[in-house]
Design an enzyme around this catalytic site. Structure first.
Site, PDB file in Angstrom:
ATOM      1  CB  THR A  41       8.927  79.849 -70.415  1.00 23.46           C
ATOM      2  OG1 THR A  41       8.663  79.822 -71.979  1.00 23.46           O
ATOM      3  CG2 THR A  41       8.011  79.275 -69.515  1.00 23.46           C
ATOM      4  CG  HIS A  46       8.088  78.843 -78.488  1.00 27.61           C
ATOM      5  ND1 HIS A  46       6.012  78.355 -78.866  1.00 27.61           N
ATOM      6  CD2 HIS A  46       8.047  78.857 -77.478  1.00 27.61           C
ATOM      7  CE1 HIS A  46       6.333  77.958 -77.251  1.00 27.61           C
ATOM      8  NE2 HIS A  46       7.123  78.288 -76.696  1.00 27.61           N
ATOM      9  CG  HIS A  49       4.786  82.513 -77.567  1.00 28.27           C
ATOM     10  ND1 HIS A  49       5.870  82.798 -77.534  1.00 28.27           N
ATOM     11  CD2 HIS A  49       4.845  83.019 -76.690  1.00 28.27           C
ATOM     12  CE1 HIS A  49       6.623  82.078 -75.972  1.00 28.27           C
ATOM     13  NE2 HIS A  49       5.566  82.377 -75.356  1.00 28.27           N
ATOM     14  CE  LYS A  83       3.211  74.837 -69.033  1.00 33.98           C
ATOM     15  NZ  LYS A  83       1.679  76.108 -68.374  1.00 33.98           N
ATOM     16  NE  ARG A  87       6.974  77.269 -66.401  1.00 31.84           N
ATOM     17  CZ  ARG A  87       6.656  78.897 -66.227  1.00 31.84           C
ATOM     18  NH1 ARG A  87       6.994  79.582 -65.551  1.00 31.84           N
ATOM     19  NH2 ARG A  87       5.067  79.291 -67.273  1.00 31.84           N
ATOM     20  CD  GLN A 177      -4.165  84.380 -66.873  1.00 38.24           C
ATOM     21  OE1 GLN A 177      -3.185  83.769 -66.552  1.00 38.24           O
ATOM     22  NE2 GLN A 177      -4.711  84.442 -68.081  1.00 38.24           N
ATOM     23  CG  ASP A 198      -4.092  76.635 -72.664  1.00 32.84           C
ATOM     24  OD1 ASP A 198      -4.915  78.106 -73.132  1.00 32.84           O
ATOM     25  OD2 ASP A 198      -3.408  76.658 -72.029  1.00 32.84           O
ATOM     26  CE  LYS A 233       2.651  71.750 -76.546  1.00 34.57           C
ATOM     27  NZ  LYS A 233       3.706  71.199 -75.615  1.00 34.57           N
ATOM     28  CE  LYS A 236       8.485  69.480 -78.691  1.00 27.53           C
ATOM     29  NZ  LYS A 236       9.522  70.019 -77.368  1.00 27.53           N
ATOM     30  CB  THR A 237      12.357  71.622 -84.724  1.00 21.58           C
ATOM     31  OG1 THR A 237      13.431  72.007 -83.502  1.00 21.58           O
ATOM     32  CG2 THR A 237      11.905  73.112 -85.245  1.00 21.58           C
TER      33      THR A 237
END
Length: 429
Positions: A41, A46, A49, A83, A87, A177, A198, A233, A236-237
């Site tokens: 994506t 990040h 992953h 989700k 997307r 998949q 998930d 989460k 996350k910043t």
RNA sequence: GGGGGGUUUCCCGAGCGGUCAAAGGGGUCAGACUGUAAAUCUGAUGGCAGUGCCUUCGCAGGUUCGAAUCCUGCACCCCCCA
């Protein structure tokens, strides 16, 4: 070959497997090939992953061969699992760029060169992209009972929501998949897929398909989702995800994220992400609990992860910056010491003439540095006692900064609040 | 196609002609306490200037001395009936 199953288990990385009883033995028999998928994506990985990546890494360290699958094809569709909304579809060009960015970062975690267990990087666009629609329906789609697909959590959850539907395209995601798994089995004898919890539905879909098509029994394993103790989460910043790319999140900022982690998450993250062995982690945790205020756990975690992601030099920069910023009052530094940090914290260059005469109003300095988003914001910060120049509180709104306020030859260290830093550099026009 | 409801400041959500830059909550920011933690408490939270000005309440017009609040048209969303 070390016992990777036991290793993963004590680290808390196993959420669910298709065969708890036999997997450990199966993995101990001989080197296996294991794969995990990554959704392209963005052009950088990040922290989200990191779990899958470190799991592959542990498999490789234990003597198995990891395959990192980049979803160049599936990324065009978007996995509906977990989700709430469909997307945004990515263009082919954007995907290509993203895949390349992610590939280069994976080299830090996986060894692609080892002759026997070297990691393999594949892009499912290479085989899915060639499929014709009819061909796919006939060879793959035919083996998927719709009632089974509808029963999957990922699908059901979406259908139960009244405010967002599920498009046919997304619905088809699991077929792709699933086929990936079969393809990797055929090409690489890959018999194990790992992923986040998930992904269970998608993984089992692949296992079912392999049984129907090739009559083989493949395996799956999921890891827990990465969340913090407070339920939010991880990774996350304020400004978004905690990226692994230095251009997006510099070593100092990356390091600081982990230093700031709350106590409740430290133990878990040490086990999830670091290469430290069990006695070492237990020792660190014990030391941490003895005196949490020393943040032993956070320091260890931050150092290990920063080294892994940004290398030894990145870690040095991060630690040096931390020493300077979170030390005493700042003075008598040299540009050379600050220059490595300069690119990493929010920084701005201003003409040196700003410092002449009356000097630069601190309100303007805060705005220019980006620490305040408006003059009003800057005033507020100063009013409330949250503004610092070189780690010395600036209590007056009328404060003006002159050459005497420089921390080094050309730079000044501004701070808003307890830990938001910025550098200003004054250059000759 | 018919009927009804909605669109408010970062988010949720009050407001229903002036006293509204707009309640309350969330978030965010700052302070205190600490440990660059968590929890808690306090304050702040459109912009520029300091008792004023400017921009904001889906969009475009209109009525009024005066509108987020009333009218008209447009756009999008939701619900009910067909």
């Amino acid at each position: 070959m070390s016992d990777v199953f036991a290793e993963l288990a004590w680290r808390g990385l196993i959420h669910q497997t298709t065969d708890d009883a036999h997997l450990p033995g199966w993995l101990g028999e001989r080197p296996r090939t294991v794969y995990a998928g990554f959704d392209p994506t963005a052009d950088s990985l990040h922290v989200g992953h990191l779990m899958a990546l470190t799991i592959l890494r542990r498999f490789q360290q234990a003597g198995h061969r990891p395959i990192a699958l980049v979803g160049g094809a599936t990324g065009m569709i978007g996995d509906p699992s977990g989700k709430s909304e469909e997307r945004q579809l990515l263009s082919e060009d954007a995907l290509r760029a993203n895949v390349e960015g992610m590939q280069s970062q994976m080299r830090r975690f996986l060894d692609f060169d080892d002759p026997t267990r070297g990691a393999v990087l594949v892009n499912n666009y290479d085989w899915v992209g060639r499929f014709g629609y009819l061909e796919f329906l006939r060879d793959v789609g035919k083996h998927f009972p719709v009632n089974v697909m509808l029963a999957k959590d990922s699908v059901r959850n979406r259908l139960e929501r009244t405010d967002s539907g599920l498009s046919y395209t997304e619905f088809s995601y699991m077929l792709l998949q699933a086929y990936d798994f079969v393809h990797l089995y055929r090409e690489y004898d890959c018999q194990l897929q790992v992923g986040g919890s998930d992904q269970w539905g998608n993984i089992t879909a692949g296992i079912d398909l392999a049984r129907r098509l090739d009559g083989v029994q493949l395996h799956g394993m999921t890891c827990p989702l990465l969340t913090k103790a407070d339920g939010t989460k991880m990774g996350k910043t304020e400004s978004g995800a905690l990226w692994l790319a230095a251009e997006r999140v510099g070593p100092y900022q990356f390091y600081q994220y982990w230093i700031n982690l709350e106590d409740a998450d430290v133990d878990k993250c040490l086990r999830f992400f670091t290469d430290l062995d069990r006695p070492r982690i237990e020792a660190v945790v014990a030391e941490h609990l003895e005196d949490p205020s020393r943040r032993t756990g956070q320091r260890c975690l931050a150092a290990e992860l920063t080294r892994l992601v940004h290398g030894e030099s990145g870690l040095r920069i991060a630690q040096r910056a931390t020493e300077i910023f979170f030390g005493a009052e700042i003075s008598e530094l040299t540009d050379a010491e600050l220059v490595g940090i300069f690119t990493d914290v929010p920084s701005r260059e201003l003409p040196r003439t700003e410092l002449a005469g009356e000097g630069l109003a601190i309100v303007d300095a805060l705005c220019a540095s980006g620490l305040a988003k408006s003059k009003g914001d800057a005033r507020r910060t100063i009013d409330q006692g949250g503004a610092y120049v070189n780690n010395r509180r600036a209590d007056s709104i009328d404060r003006c900064l002159g050459p005497a306020d420089l921390a080094s030859e050309t730079m000044m260290v501004l701070r808003a609040g307890k830990k938001r830093y910025a550098l200003l550099r004054f250059v000759e026009p």
